[in-house]
Design an enzyme around this catalytic site. Sequence first.
Site, PDB file in Angstrom:
ATOM      1  N   THR A   1       0.831  -1.204   0.000  1.00 62.30           N
ATOM      2  CA  THR A   1       0.000   0.000   0.000  1.00 62.30           C
ATOM      3  C   THR A   1       0.866   1.254   0.000  1.00 62.30           C
ATOM      4  OG1 THR A   1      -1.771  -1.152   1.182  1.00 62.30           O
ATOM      5  CG2 THR A   1      -1.791   1.253   1.266  1.00 62.30           C
TER       6      THR A   1
ATOM      7  N   HIS B   1       2.012   1.899  -3.434  1.00 58.11           N
ATOM      8  CA  HIS B   1       0.950   2.548  -4.220  1.00 58.11           C
ATOM      9  C   HIS B   1       0.915   4.050  -3.923  1.00 58.11           C
ATOM     10  CE1 HIS B   1      -0.962  -0.893  -6.113  1.00 58.11           C
ATOM     11  NE2 HIS B   1      -0.927  -1.546  -4.962  1.00 58.11           N
TER      12      HIS B   1
ATOM     13  N   HIS C   1       1.767   1.964   8.124  1.00 57.00           N
ATOM     14  CA  HIS C   1       0.863   1.300   9.074  1.00 57.00           C
ATOM     15  C   HIS C   1       1.406  -0.026   9.608  1.00 57.00           C
ATOM     16  CE1 HIS C   1      -0.254  -0.105   5.003  1.00 57.00           C
ATOM     17  NE2 HIS C   1      -0.443  -1.263   5.598  1.00 57.00           N
ATOM     18  N   GLU C   2       2.648  -0.365   9.310  1.00 51.76           N
ATOM     19  CA  GLU C   2       3.254  -1.589   9.843  1.00 51.76           C
ATOM     20  C   GLU C   2       4.385  -1.193  10.787  1.00 51.76           C
ATOM     21  OE1 GLU C   2       4.475  -4.103   6.618  1.00 51.76           O
ATOM     22  OE2 GLU C   2       2.522  -4.046   5.632  1.00 51.76           O
TER      23      GLU C   2
ATOM     24  N   CYS D   1     -15.598   1.958  14.123  1.00 50.98           N
ATOM     25  CA  CYS D   1     -16.479   2.971  14.718  1.00 50.98           C
ATOM     26  C   CYS D   1     -17.039   2.570  16.073  1.00 50.98           C
ATOM     27  CB  CYS D   1     -17.621   3.291  13.753  1.00 50.98           C
ATOM     28  SG  CYS D   1     -18.866   1.985  13.564  1.00 50.98           S
TER      29      CYS D   1
ATOM     30  N   ILE E   1     -11.698 -11.666   1.707  1.00 53.71           N
ATOM     31  CA  ILE E   1     -10.937 -11.430   2.938  1.00 53.71           C
ATOM     32  C   ILE E   1     -10.481  -9.977   2.977  1.00 53.71           C
ATOM     33  CG2 ILE E   1      -8.914 -12.083   4.310  1.00 53.71           C
ATOM     34  CD1 ILE E   1     -10.903 -14.343   4.037  1.00 53.71           C
TER      35      ILE E   1
END
EC number: 1.1.1.103
Length: 341
Positions: A40, A43, A63-64, A93, A286
Amino acid sequence: MKALSKLKAEEGIWMTDVPEPEVGHNDLLIKIRKTAICGTDVHIYNWDEWSQKTIPVPMVVGHEYVGEVVGIGQEVRGFKIGDRVSGEGHITCGHCRNCRAGRTHLCRNTIGVGVNRPGCFAEYLVIPAFNAFKIPDNISDDLASIFDPFGNAVHTALSFDLVGEDVLVSGAGPIGVMAAAVAKHVGARNVVITDVNEYRLELARKMGVTRAVNVAKENLNDVMAELGMTEGFDVGLEMSGAPPAFRSMLDTMNHGGRIAMLGIPPSDMSIDWTKVIFKGLFIKGIYGREMFETWYKMAALIQSGLDLSPIITHRFGIDDFQKGFDAMRSGQSGKVVLSWD
């Protein structure tokens, strides 16, 4: 603080100086030790069509990660200063039907760390304490930093019973290779992985798959015959998002076979639906990781002897982040880990 940000609506990621994040009542402040580069993030670096529609600019990305708790919101319980943590990158949420039913990975209002809100490519990260996961002492920082993608692999692989089954994995990217390793570790009979990238197929061989098949050079039916398979694969794990790979999977699945799809195909992908219908195939989409059952299984798999170390192929200090992105973009890497120490 030092951070890697998407500063401009063009190709690239830039080292910047940004304010330290503020800690809310229900948050943890995490001092980042190590981060890993995700597909990601590539990208986002490339600024492709998806990124242009999704990523706010400017924003800290990533995010890792793994890090140490250095600040705790006043309403937080169950964590202490010094805890080593990684964290679930999908912030949910808490009030939609799926959240209230305990199916938080299916929250329709999910916000992504490093995608919709500031990420972990920084010296400090704030996330809700609910999203943090304590890392056992016998799991290294390197492995903890890739728990997010490892979770994708575990969620996909463990969607179905694999004991004694023949499993086809299409796509030998890092997540596909880890999913194949999980399948073998939990008792699958034959685990066959396909790709056209020889570097990544060699990684899969190091991780112990039964056969790593370059479909540009070998015929999958010949491989099945070599392995004594006469009825097709019982389980398919589609990790590539490549239409030819998915069509090949449909061709080689046994009747009643089960497919878990993590790879994202083009929206206009066409397949022969008669194969799905007349073979009675079950296809399951998934997304992310089950919160937090997948996380506990990830830790347990490593503690029970699953060796993921070959999948980390490159390590750099954060000042050399460009070398890390270059390695990822080349396709000649597994996971790339950046150290913030």
